[in-house]
Write an enzyme that holds these catalytic residues in place. Structure first.
Site, PDB file in Angstrom:
ATOM      1  N   GLY A   1       0.826  -1.198   0.000  1.00 47.52           N
ATOM      2  CA  GLY A   1       0.000   0.000   0.000  1.00 47.52           C
ATOM      3  C   GLY A   1       0.859   1.246   0.000  1.00 47.52           C
ATOM      4  O   GLY A   1       2.059   1.187   0.292  1.00 47.52           O
TER       5      GLY A   1
ATOM      6  N   CYS B   1       5.220  -6.140   1.737  1.00 42.78           N
ATOM      7  CA  CYS B   1       5.600  -4.728   1.736  1.00 42.78           C
ATOM      8  C   CYS B   1       4.898  -3.960   2.864  1.00 42.78           C
ATOM      9  O   CYS B   1       5.213  -4.162   4.031  1.00 42.78           O
ATOM     10  CB  CYS B   1       5.327  -4.117   0.365  1.00 42.78           C
ATOM     11  SG  CYS B   1       6.213  -2.560   0.082  1.00 42.78           S
ATOM     12  N   TYR B   2       3.933  -3.090   2.559  1.00 45.01           N
ATOM     13  CA  TYR B   2       3.219  -2.399   3.629  1.00 45.01           C
ATOM     14  C   TYR B   2       2.571  -3.404   4.575  1.00 45.01           C
ATOM     15  O   TYR B   2       2.489  -3.176   5.786  1.00 45.01           O
ATOM     16  CB  TYR B   2       2.147  -1.468   3.059  1.00 45.01           C
ATOM     17  CG  TYR B   2       1.401  -0.709   4.127  1.00 45.01           C
ATOM     18  CD1 TYR B   2       1.861   0.527   4.573  1.00 45.01           C
ATOM     19  CD2 TYR B   2       0.254  -1.243   4.712  1.00 45.01           C
ATOM     20  CE1 TYR B   2       1.191   1.208   5.591  1.00 45.01           C
ATOM     21  CE2 TYR B   2      -0.424  -0.560   5.716  1.00 45.01           C
ATOM     22  CZ  TYR B   2       0.052   0.657   6.152  1.00 45.01           C
ATOM     23  OH  TYR B   2      -0.612   1.328   7.161  1.00 45.01           O
TER      24      TYR B   2
ATOM     25  N   HIS C   1       7.799  -7.437  -3.596  1.00 38.96           N
ATOM     26  CA  HIS C   1       6.510  -7.830  -4.178  1.00 38.96           C
ATOM     27  C   HIS C   1       6.677  -9.122  -4.982  1.00 38.96           C
ATOM     28  O   HIS C   1       7.182  -9.095  -6.107  1.00 38.96           O
ATOM     29  CB  HIS C   1       5.980  -6.723  -5.083  1.00 38.96           C
ATOM     30  CG  HIS C   1       5.478  -5.524  -4.347  1.00 38.96           C
ATOM     31  ND1 HIS C   1       4.177  -5.384  -3.944  1.00 38.96           N
ATOM     32  CD2 HIS C   1       6.125  -4.407  -3.919  1.00 38.96           C
ATOM     33  CE1 HIS C   1       4.029  -4.242  -3.308  1.00 38.96           C
ATOM     34  NE2 HIS C   1       5.198  -3.623  -3.266  1.00 38.96           N
TER      35      HIS C   1
ATOM     36  N   GLU D   1       4.292 -10.730  -6.358  1.00 36.55           N
ATOM     37  CA  GLU D   1       3.220 -10.851  -7.350  1.00 36.55           C
ATOM     38  C   GLU D   1       3.578 -10.269  -8.707  1.00 36.55           C
ATOM     39  O   GLU D   1       2.918 -10.590  -9.710  1.00 36.55           O
ATOM     40  CB  GLU D   1       1.942 -10.181  -6.821  1.00 36.55           C
ATOM     41  CG  GLU D   1       2.003  -8.662  -6.687  1.00 36.55           C
ATOM     42  CD  GLU D   1       2.532  -8.179  -5.349  1.00 36.55           C
ATOM     43  OE1 GLU D   1       2.171  -7.055  -4.944  1.00 36.55           O
ATOM     44  OE2 GLU D   1       3.310  -8.923  -4.714  1.00 36.55           O
TER      45      GLU D   1
ATOM     46  N   ASP E   1     -15.852 -10.213 -23.008  1.00 36.45           N
ATOM     47  CA  ASP E   1     -16.579 -10.345 -21.744  1.00 36.45           C
ATOM     48  C   ASP E   1     -18.070 -10.582 -21.954  1.00 36.45           C
ATOM     49  O   ASP E   1     -18.645 -11.546 -21.449  1.00 36.45           O
ATOM     50  CB  ASP E   1     -16.376  -9.099 -20.879  1.00 36.45           C
ATOM     51  CG  ASP E   1     -14.921  -8.783 -20.638  1.00 36.45           C
ATOM     52  OD1 ASP E   1     -14.086  -9.698 -20.791  1.00 36.45           O
ATOM     53  OD2 ASP E   1     -14.600  -7.629 -20.308  1.00 36.45           O
TER      54      ASP E   1
ATOM     55  N   LYS F   1      -9.712 -11.291 -16.507  1.00 36.52           N
ATOM     56  CA  LYS F   1      -9.819 -11.374 -17.965  1.00 36.52           C
ATOM     57  C   LYS F   1      -9.287 -12.699 -18.508  1.00 36.52           C
ATOM     58  O   LYS F   1      -9.912 -13.316 -19.366  1.00 36.52           O
ATOM     59  CB  LYS F   1      -9.046 -10.213 -18.598  1.00 36.52           C
ATOM     60  CG  LYS F   1      -9.271 -10.046 -20.093  1.00 36.52           C
ATOM     61  CD  LYS F   1     -10.601  -9.383 -20.344  1.00 36.52           C
ATOM     62  CE  LYS F   1     -10.761  -8.966 -21.790  1.00 36.52           C
ATOM     63  NZ  LYS F   1     -11.973  -8.169 -22.013  1.00 36.52           N
TER      64      LYS F   1
END
Length: 531
Positions: free
Chosen positions: A70, A97-98, A187, A189, A245, A387
């Site tokens: 964050g 992280c945060y 991070h 991710e 979509d 997606k």
């Protein structure tokens, strides 16, 4: 349609699956955590820190929890905190992280500012073994990661020990194995941490003991049952845009309830070459789905005459789109439900822990909003999917791969790829150039390597020489980007041979274009693509 009217919190569609709860502290890449976890076959949801309480934790019943990063500093008076109930769940927690910093502060550690910051690439050195990186990183090795922090932990809470360090993060990975609390200052991710997905899989599978039972085959079966239970014998109207979509949503709903579904395709005259014909043929002729084709190009282009501001274009298109859709939907007697292709990122953006750039981005991509007095009840079968998962579901449903794998196309269509005033002549010119560009990409076998490619007709004219004549015609810009997440992007490195061949074809075959340029800008997080 604007999907920001989604309910304020996502509803789990996978109640009997193993689940991870991601508590969001406002990081612009929190969605990537969820994507990586789901790629490993584990269902997860993102909930903002200020909406997570004991009741939600009890009802969600996660087998593991992840704290996101964050933008705040834990030393600020009103900075976000994790709900205390999370520490009473007796489940593994991964804090990033945060998330690491607030966990340490809340459990008795210390975080300070004023130290060397660490943004971008860094190396972590592994000091001790841990299940978090078992089979991925070895003790004594140095491995690349992506850092993004100014503050740092200076004293660990009781029970934690350091298992990895970096140059400016002495507690790059700190763990409490007994309580199964794992914290990283980097991070995992993002793609810039090459082994990050493996670390996340270790957390969910080895530490939390999950099997990974989340799949599109299971989702399809569950979604069909949910649609039937929600709709019963009612009629459903679906706004079909021609994009992936809404198309997948339509086919899924049709498989569930058959001809109780009617699709409305609003053709605003801003589609790519031959696209409207493809949509009508696929849904009306191949799937035999009841389809109303509203050909309203004259209405839209008349309203857009003289309009050059891109935001005004979107709002104009959006209002007309809703007006046309409402008028056509009214011809379907007894309809009780409205189907939308709302995706999980739309839900996250509408409930995000911080304001961030999402409002701007959503304005960029969407064309209109639902009326406040809408009587129809929403059916949103894709609202728990990203997606890439929608594409996988489309393949599971048997949609043609060439259709499911199409590059994203914004709601306003070519209106935002003709900067300045829109005319039929400009649209026709752009369609031809765009079609040649995409044809060359496919012929070169590059289409599936590119996340999005398109042509833009610039509001610029240049003098050129073609044969024995001077010309004064338009400049066409080509763009192609690679992306793994749709949030960040880098330009695709075409060969000069490809660019030369494509540019030559466009100049030779498209009247009104005498110069072609290639856009080599990148798209960092939170920015907007070409207008």
């Amino acid at each position: 349609m604007d999907k920001s009217k989604a309910p304020s919190a996502p509803t789990a569609s996978a109640a009997h699956h193993e689940r991870v709860l991601i508590i969001d502290f406002g990081s612009q890449v929190t969605q990537l955590i969820a994507r990586r976890v789901r790629e490993n076959g584990v269902y997860c949801e993102i909930h903002p820190f200020n909406k997570v309480d004991g009741a939600l934790l009890k009802s969600f019943a996660p087998k593991a929890i992840i704290f996101s990063g964050g933008p705040a500093s834990v030393m600020e008076g009103q900075s976000p905190r994790a709900p205390e109930e999370a520490f009473k769940m007796d489940v593994p927690i991964l804090a990033i992280c945060y998330g690491q910093q607030t966990m340490q502060v809340q459990l008795g550690g210390v975080v300070e500012g004023g130290h060397a910051r660490e943004f971008g690439r860094a190396d972590v050195e592994i000091k001790k073994a841990s299940p978090l990186f078992e089979g991925v990183w070895g003790v004594g090795g140095r491995y690349p990661v992506w850092m993004s922090h100014g503050d740092r932990v200076t004293k660990l809470a009781s029970g934690f020990e350091v298992v990895a360090t970096s140059e400016n993060a002495p507690f790059a990975i700190a763990v409490d194995e007994k309580r199964r609390y794992y914290t990283t200052m980097f991070h995992p991710e993002v793609v810039h941490t090459p082994d990050g997905a493996k670390l996340l899989k270790n957390f969910t599978h080895k530490i939390a003991g999950m099997k990974g039972d989340w799949s599109m085959k299971a989702f399809k079966e569950e979604a069909i049952a949910r649609i039937r239970a929600q709709v019963g014998e009612g009629k459903v109207i679906c706004g079909l845009s021609g994009g992936v979509d809404s198309s997948v949503a339509a086919v899924l709903i049709h498989e569930a309830i058959g001809d109780q579904l009617t699709c409305v395709y609003v053709d605003h005259g801003l589609m790519r070459l031959g696209e409207s014909e493809q949509v009508v043929k696929l849904f009306r002729d191949h799937y035999h789905i009841p389809l109303i084709h509203a050909e309203e190009s004259e209405l839209f282009l008349s309203a857009l005459a003289g309009v050059s501001d891109p935001e005004v274009k979107r709002k104009t298109i959006g209002k007309l789109f809703i007006d046309v859709f409402d008028a056509k939907a009214a011809t379907v007697g007894g309809a009780e439900f409205l189907a939308q292709g709302t995706l999980y990122p739309d839900v996250i953006e509408s409930t995000s822990a911080t304001g961030g750039p999402s409002v701007t981005i959503k304005s960029h991509h969407n064309v209109g909003g639902l009326p406040d007095d809408m009587k129809l009840k929403l059916v949103e079968p894709l609202r728990d999917l990203f997606k890439d998962e929608v594409r996988a579901l489309g393949r599971e449903l048997g949609l043609p791969d060439a259709f499911v794998g199409r590059h994203p196309f914004p709601g306003p269509g070519l209106a935002i790829r003709v900067p300045g005033e829109i005319t039929r002549e400009k649209l026709d010119t752009l369609r031809q150039a765009d079609a040649i560009y995409l044809e060359e990409i496919r012929k070169a076998g590059l289409y599936d390597q590119i996340w999005q490619a398109f042509a833009v007709l610039l509001p610029v004219k240049t003098v050129g020489v073609m044969g024995d004549h001077r010309t004064y015609e338009s400049v066409c810009a080509l763009r192609a980007v690679t992306s793994t997440d749709g949030m960040t992007a880098d330009f695709f490195p075409y060969s000069m041979d490809f660019l030369g061949r494509t540019a030559t074809r466009i100049i030779n075959e498209v009247r009104g274009v005498n110069r072609v340029v290639y856009d080599v800008t990148s798209k960092p997080p939170g920015t907007i693509e070409w207008e």
